[in-house]
Scaffold this active site. Structure first.
Site, PDB file in Angstrom:
ATOM      1  N   GLU A  34       8.982  -5.972   5.104  1.00 38.78           N
ATOM      2  CA  GLU A  34       8.215  -5.858   3.866  1.00 38.78           C
ATOM      3  C   GLU A  34       7.619  -7.200   3.444  1.00 38.78           C
ATOM      4  OE1 GLU A  34       7.276  -3.257   2.437  1.00 38.78           O
ATOM      5  OE2 GLU A  34       8.557  -1.731   3.326  1.00 38.78           O
ATOM      6  N   TYR A 117       8.091  -3.794  -6.088  1.00 42.05           N
ATOM      7  CA  TYR A 117       7.773  -2.966  -4.923  1.00 42.05           C
ATOM      8  C   TYR A 117       8.779  -3.172  -3.788  1.00 42.05           C
ATOM      9  CZ  TYR A 117       6.051  -2.006  -0.311  1.00 42.05           C
ATOM     10  OH  TYR A 117       5.985  -1.600   0.996  1.00 42.05           O
ATOM     11  N   ASP A 135       3.008   0.032  -3.770  1.00 39.27           N
ATOM     12  CA  ASP A 135       2.166  -1.048  -3.263  1.00 39.27           C
ATOM     13  C   ASP A 135       0.697  -0.658  -3.437  1.00 39.27           C
ATOM     14  OD1 ASP A 135       1.739   0.908  -1.341  1.00 39.27           O
ATOM     15  OD2 ASP A 135       2.170  -0.396   0.372  1.00 39.27           O
ATOM     16  N   CYS A 189      -6.004   7.735   3.403  1.00 38.24           N
ATOM     17  CA  CYS A 189      -6.643   7.409   2.114  1.00 38.24           C
ATOM     18  C   CYS A 189      -7.022   5.930   2.085  1.00 38.24           C
ATOM     19  CB  CYS A 189      -5.694   7.756   0.970  1.00 38.24           C
ATOM     20  SG  CYS A 189      -6.492   7.853  -0.648  1.00 38.24           S
ATOM     21  N   CYS A 205      -6.208  16.889  -4.615  1.00 37.58           N
ATOM     22  CA  CYS A 205      -6.817  15.607  -4.964  1.00 37.58           C
ATOM     23  C   CYS A 205      -7.957  15.751  -5.968  1.00 37.58           C
ATOM     24  CB  CYS A 205      -7.318  14.909  -3.696  1.00 37.58           C
ATOM     25  SG  CYS A 205      -8.060  13.290  -4.013  1.00 37.58           S
TER      26      CYS A 205
END
Length: 354
Positions: A34, A117, A135, A189, A205
């Protein structure tokens, strides 16, 4: 969970990328991945992750390493505060948590450099704790999915999306769900040219149904970029080169470069060599200007750097050195951690001179 979230999980199960930090619950390795992937693309961070795990397979190994070695291994990833924070946090785990990676969200969040996060990602993936991991990918997915018009880079926008993430997070396997949303943002996306036709949650959506995908996410005005002009003195004497340790709280803290004169506007090589400023930095006896480089341009998040290198050879020993400078053998340059900009110059002009 008979809604769009189940469709998302089904899609993730069949389409997730086979990444080296996936399908594991080792909090150290998840944490390392991360941190590396902050501000770094997966294809770039992959090799760095493998190198780190090979050299520092445990928190203890990382904590025991000299900071210089950690920064050298990090070289090229940028945002070097990430590496320094990673190293400091590893040492605090050894000192304050008896060498065991903390298992609760608040303790994880308390580690140096670990934000909301990252703490949520580690807590949910490694320990199955119900905390969202929000994020940039998640912000983009949710802003389009629910038509959130509050700017995602505003305090109100971040709060709204976080609250949405908390509300949607399933109690069962929250880590898998968090990864599924992030993967959707990374693979489908996308910021530009999202692949809506293959999106598993297309029917739910808002942006897609209203033909406004390109309008989301909404952001505030861009941060102004600062221009900086760096004039480097590359001084060579008797097979040695003068390097400087950057100690100030500025870009590249803890890395090495060369004696520097920063100007507030561009300076031509002719004018720079005529100026007395560089003579104040170091006392040189009749230096031979071997080479003046072309201008190097290096772009950071909020800064644009324009650098030029003046390669000077001196025949007599320099008695007065600039602050934080040392002589090293040219052949030892590769042992020192340097910014990418400096590394490019060194490899092109010093280690493999034309």
């Amino acid at each position: 969970m008979n809604d769009w979230r189940q469709k998302l999980l089904n899609w993730y199960d069949s389409n997730k990328r086979d990444l080296p930090w996936r399908n594991i619950q080792d909090p150290y390795k998840i944490w390392l991945s991360e941190v590396i992937l902050q501000q770094t693309r997966v294809n770039q961070g992959w090799e760095y992750y493998l190198r780190f795990i090979k050299k520092y397979p445990t928190v203890k190994a990382l904590a025991s390493a000299p900071e210089h070695d950690v920064l050298k291994l990090w070289q090229g990833l940028g945002y070097y505060s990430r590496a320094r924070n990673l190293h400091e946090a590893a040492r605090s785990i050894i000192k304050e948590h008896k060498g065991k990676f903390p298992k609760d969200y608040d303790s994880i969040r308390g580690l140096k450099g670990v934000g909301e996060y990252t703490a949520g990602a580690i807590a949910s993936i490694a320990f199955d704790l119900p905390h969202p991991a929000v994020d940039g990918n998640v912000m983009r997915v949710y802003s389009r999915l629910f038509g959130i018009i509050t700017p995602i880079d505003s305090t109100e926008g971040k709060k709204r999306i976080y609250e949405t993430a908390v509300e949607l997070l399933p109690r069962k396997e929250p880590g898998t769900y968090n990864q599924a949303v992030m993967e959707l943002g990374a693979m489908i996306c996308l910021p530009a040219k999202p692949d809506c036709q293959n999106c598993p949650v297309q029917d739910a959506c808002y942006a897609y149904s209203h033909k406004k995908v390109a309008d989301f996410p909404i952001k505030q005005s861009k941060t102004k970029v600062r221009n900086r002009y760096l004039n480097y003195l590359v001084i060579i004497h008797a097979g040695k080169i003068l390097i400087r340790l950057r100690k100030r709280k500025d870009i590249w803290q803890g890395l090495h470069d060369f004696p520097l004169i920063e100007s507030d506007k561009p300076v031509s090589p002719a004018n720079f060599l005529k100026a007395k400023k560089w003579k104040e930095i170091i006392s040189l006896e009749k230096p031979h200007v071997k080479d003046v480089s072309d201008e190097y341009v290096h772009i950071l998040s909020h800064q644009k750097l324009y650098a030029r290198f003046y390669n000077m050879v001196v025949t007599k020993k320099v008695n007065r050195l600039p602050a934080d400078c040392i002589w090293i053998k040219i052949k030892d340059l590769e042992k020192y951690a340097v910014p990418k900009l400096i590394d490019i110059y060194i490899r092109k002009k010093i280690l493999t001179p034309i």
